[in-house]
Design an enzyme around this catalytic site. Structure first.
Site, PDB file in Angstrom:
ATOM      1  N   THR A 140      -0.522 -41.251  -3.369  1.00  0.00           N
ATOM      2  CA  THR A 140      -1.021 -40.481  -2.614  1.00  0.00           C
ATOM      3  C   THR A 140      -1.819 -41.296  -1.470  1.00  0.00           C
ATOM      4  OG1 THR A 140      -2.457 -39.962  -4.629  1.00  0.00           O
ATOM      5  CG2 THR A 140      -3.285 -38.792  -2.242  1.00  0.00           C
ATOM      6  N   ARG A 143       1.663 -30.946 -13.891  1.00  0.00           N
ATOM      7  CA  ARG A 143       0.343 -31.313 -13.630  1.00  0.00           C
ATOM      8  C   ARG A 143      -0.467 -31.601 -12.374  1.00  0.00           C
ATOM      9  NH1 ARG A 143      -1.489 -36.202 -10.691  1.00  0.00           N
ATOM     10  NH2 ARG A 143      -2.482 -37.088 -11.880  1.00  0.00           N
ATOM     11  N   VAL A 144      -1.193 -31.289 -12.161  1.00  0.00           N
ATOM     12  CA  VAL A 144      -2.919 -30.854 -11.134  1.00  0.00           C
ATOM     13  C   VAL A 144      -2.752 -31.739 -11.405  1.00  0.00           C
ATOM     14  CG1 VAL A 144      -3.388 -30.049  -9.328  1.00  0.00           C
ATOM     15  CG2 VAL A 144      -1.835 -28.818 -10.478  1.00  0.00           C
ATOM     16  N   GLY A 145      -3.276 -32.837 -10.424  1.00  0.00           N
ATOM     17  CA  GLY A 145      -4.677 -34.473 -10.113  1.00  0.00           C
ATOM     18  C   GLY A 145      -5.695 -33.343  -9.244  1.00  0.00           C
ATOM     19  N   ASP A 146      -6.084 -34.933  -8.994  1.00  0.00           N
ATOM     20  CA  ASP A 146      -7.609 -34.813  -7.459  1.00  0.00           C
ATOM     21  C   ASP A 146      -7.050 -34.095  -6.792  1.00  0.00           C
ATOM     22  OD1 ASP A 146      -6.156 -37.550  -7.667  1.00  0.00           O
ATOM     23  OD2 ASP A 146      -7.568 -37.343  -5.829  1.00  0.00           O
ATOM     24  N   THR A 167      -7.811 -41.429  -3.648  1.00  0.00           N
ATOM     25  CA  THR A 167      -6.442 -42.507  -3.862  1.00  0.00           C
ATOM     26  C   THR A 167      -6.833 -42.737  -5.252  1.00  0.00           C
ATOM     27  OG1 THR A 167      -3.876 -43.411  -3.536  1.00  0.00           O
ATOM     28  CG2 THR A 167      -6.575 -44.322  -2.422  1.00  0.00           C
ATOM     29  N   GLY A 168      -5.984 -42.856  -6.428  1.00  0.00           N
ATOM     30  CA  GLY A 168      -6.129 -44.326  -7.456  1.00  0.00           C
ATOM     31  C   GLY A 168      -5.495 -43.408  -8.348  1.00  0.00           C
ATOM     32  N   HIS A 169      -5.824 -43.157 -10.084  1.00  0.00           N
ATOM     33  CA  HIS A 169      -6.233 -43.076 -10.797  1.00  0.00           C
ATOM     34  C   HIS A 169      -6.389 -41.395 -10.970  1.00  0.00           C
ATOM     35  CE1 HIS A 169      -6.520 -42.496 -15.360  1.00  0.00           C
ATOM     36  NE2 HIS A 169      -5.374 -41.666 -15.375  1.00  0.00           N
ATOM     37  N   GLY A 170      -5.830 -40.614 -10.978  1.00  0.00           N
ATOM     38  CA  GLY A 170      -6.258 -39.102 -10.829  1.00  0.00           C
ATOM     39  C   GLY A 170      -7.137 -38.419 -11.620  1.00  0.00           C
TER      40      GLY A 170
END
Lengths: 310, 336
Positions: free
Chosen positions: A167, A195-198, A218-221
């Site tokens: 991201t 799929r929706v992340g953070d 940013t990172g693992h959502g």
């Protein structure tokens, strides 16, 4: 108080052959955002400009260069938030537009809503005369190559996500002391459709409040969401922690509680800023006064004059 | 300034410690808005039924997660509430549903936004949590997933009531609809229904929350409010408690209301004070009204709102509590 813009290009393991492009990219974006601030522009204009640069840069996982979902298509998420009003705009799973961050801003400025998803987001884009771009224009050889590799039955789920260059995002504080954040992404490689992340979730992908500060993550959502990382960091700032300590506390909690790694850029209304990460690397750059700061590896903090082109 | 009306069980922390057996509690809400008199009785009956459903799960040793899912399913199935059956229509005359569920033990979460033709979005949200490596699925992707796990599709007509069709036709102006329903004081206009939700703590001390909604009448196609957004529509953490929110979605999002309430609890404030402070902040900072239900891992709970009314019910140690109007706090024995 010195206005500042801080930009990130993703927290991840960035393969050496892509790291130079990453550093160049975040430096350009920071310069672009800072030009706006120097001209007396708002922090919102600055973060949108910086993120637009990164979306247009095919080396990052946002806009052009976004990773592909399981079907080989591009679905993008983005958010902007205005620290003065707490207004925000977000889009999730939007397709076929070049700059989701600008569409997110339109959601904030032109509707009474905070988030539009999927077909509804695209319908709104059409109503705003935002041009529709062909899917192919968003896909790079690199993203297609990674997608194909991940379809293999023996694909390693950890290796799958390495080097996707995560991201992108930015935070800024302007001459009036207004803070803002912006975050944009293509998501994770081979994600399920929809799929929706953070990123488009307020408090997770970003948060901005003139009384406290602004964060872009940013990172693992999924891990970021579970701890609402952006909001968590600002709670720590509210309780008196420095932007750096607050960022580290948030990232450490995410690691210990839900075993997720990531990175953040954080700014407070007084112009203090931090770029911190628990992942192996995060490409970042900050522009303040006449200095461009940037880094990639843990502990790295390089500087050069803002005027000098990279 | 609006004072938040809140009720809690008022158990002092020192008394809590003396309880050798953890007390299981469930609290549900059926929306914070200007609930009209002609819907009042059905709303209160509906939350009472849902609270009993949730508690019967806890009472037979079920988890907080099972309890909140059961309670919210009961509310989704009840057409008087704006979730699942009885949901409002968007600007295109369609139903788009959002739902959220969270497990305070692991922070595992499931959410769906803008899903269509599903009778129980809260269960689909739980399936996202348990059957995928993701937290949230939207729109067509959410529907594809539902299909892949064999979830039944129901025709839109079965989700939409006659009442809703008529109201939708009458009220095409969304903005004025919002002002009347949530944020005005002492107006008896009744234009939009609202979100449902539940929180629970089980006998093992685990907390959970769930929230479900059809959104706001005449919302733009694809509009996502607070309900499926972690930290806004709900949040659950065994270290502090579980929250489910309702009210003006865009305002709830601005202040990440659920997470805000829990941050106050983390600072040592009571569930009631945390809820009241947070709702008052939402009113002061962004002029938004709403409500929240909260439960702590030790069994303290609160139902608080700054809107005109909120239908709520709680079961706590064989007593069923419920209310609708500010300052209203009724009770009856559970066995009744």
């Amino acid at each position: 108080m010195l206005p500042v813009v801080v930009v990130h290009g993703g927290a991840d393991h960035i393969p050496k052959e892509r790291s130079e492009k990453s550093t160049l990219g975040v430096c350009s974006a920071a310069r672009a955002g800072y030009t706006i601030l120097q001209g007396g522009g708002s922090s919102m204009d600055a973060v949108v400009e910086a993120v637009t640069f990164l979306e247009n840069n095919p080396s990052f996982n946002a806009g052009c260069g976004s990773v592909l979902n399981i079907k080989g298509e591009v679905e993008m998420d983005a958010i902007v938030m205005d620290g003065k009003t707490l207004g925000s705009g977000a889009v999730s799973a939007v397709r076929n537009i070049a700059n989701p961050i600008q569409l997110a801003r339109l959601v904030m400025d032109k509707t009474s809503h905070a988030c539009l998803t999927a077909e509804g987001a695209n319908r709104f884009a059409r109503s705003m005369s935002v041009p529709e771009v062909p899917l192919e224009s968003l896909i790079t050889e690199y993203s297609r190559m990674r997608w194909t590799k991940n379809l293999a039955a023996d694909a390693n789920p950890v290796e799958c996500q390495i080097g996707k260059m995560g991201t992108v995002g930015a935070v800024a504080v302007d001459v009036e002391g207004n803070v803002a954040c912006a975050t944009s992404t293509g998501g994770i490689l081979n994600k399920m459709e929809g799929r929706v992340g953070d990123t488009p979730c307020i408090g997770s992908g970003g948060y901005a409040d003139n009384q406290v500060g602004a964060v872009s993550t940013t990172g693992h959502g999924e891990a970021i969401m579970k701890v609402t990382l952006a909001r968590l960091i600002l709670f720590h700032v509210e309780q008196g922690q420095s932007v750096e300590a607050a960022s580290d506390l948030g990232l450490a909690f995410m690691k210990s509680r839900v075993h997720g790694l990531g990175g953040v850029v954080t700014v407070d209304p007084q112009g203090r800023w931090a770029a911190r990460f628990s992942s192996l690397q995060m490409s970042w750059a900050a522009a303040q006064k006449d200095t461009l700061h940037y880094g990639l590896y843990t502990g790295e903090h390089s500087t050069q004059s803002i005027e000098k082109p990279v | 300034m609006t004072m938040a009306e809140g009720f809690s069980n008022g158990i002092k922390p020192e008394d809590q410690e003396r309880n050798l057996k953890m007390s299981a509690v469930v609290v549900v809400h059926g929306g914070a808005w200007a609930i009209p008199d002609d819907l009042a009785e059905a709303s209160v009956d509906g939350v009472k039924v849902a609270a009993r459903e949730g508690f019967s799960v806890l009472n037979t040793g079920g988890s907080a997660l099972d309890a909140v899912e059961a309670a919210v399913r009961a509310l989704e199935d009840n057409t008087v509430f704006n979730a699942g059956h009885g949901a409002v229509l968007n600007a295109a005359g369609e139903v788009e549903l959002d739902a959220f569920i969270m497990d305070g033990r692991t922070l595992a979460t499931g959410a769906v936004s803008s899903v269509k033709n599903i009778a129980n979005p809260v269960s689909l949200a739980r399936a996202v949590m348990e059957k995928t490596s993701h937290i949230m699925l939207t729109s067509r992707g959410a529907n594809l997933f539902a299909e892949s796990i064999g979830t039944a599709t129901v025709p839109t007509d079965t989700l939409v009531t006659e009442y809703e069709r008529k109201e939708w036709e009458k009220h095409t102006n969304y903005v004025s609809g919002v002002m009347e329903d949530f944020n005005s004081q002492w107006k008896v206009s009744a234009v939009a229904h609202d979100t449902v939700g539940a929180v629970a703590v089980d006998s093992a001390g685990n907390v959970a929350c769930a929230t479900s909604t059809g959104g706001i009448r005449n919302k733009m196609v694809g509009r996502v409010g607070d309900s499926p957004i972690i930290g806004s529509g709900g949040y659950a953490d065994n270290l502090s408690g579980a929250v489910s929110c309702t009210g003006h979605g865009e305002s709830i999002l601005k202040v990440t209301l659920a997470r805000l309430i829990l941050s106050h609890i983390e600072q040592g404030k009571s569930v009631a004070d945390s809820s009241q402070l947070s709702l008052q902040y939402m009113g002061d900072r962004v002029c938004g009204a709403g409500g929240a239900i909260v439960v702590s891992p030790s069994g303290q709970w609160a139902a608080t709102f700054t809107s005109e009314r909120m239908a709520w019910a709680a079961v706590d140690r064989d007593v069923l509590w419920y209310g609708l109007d500010p300052k209203e706090r009724l009770k009856e024995p559970l066995s009744q």
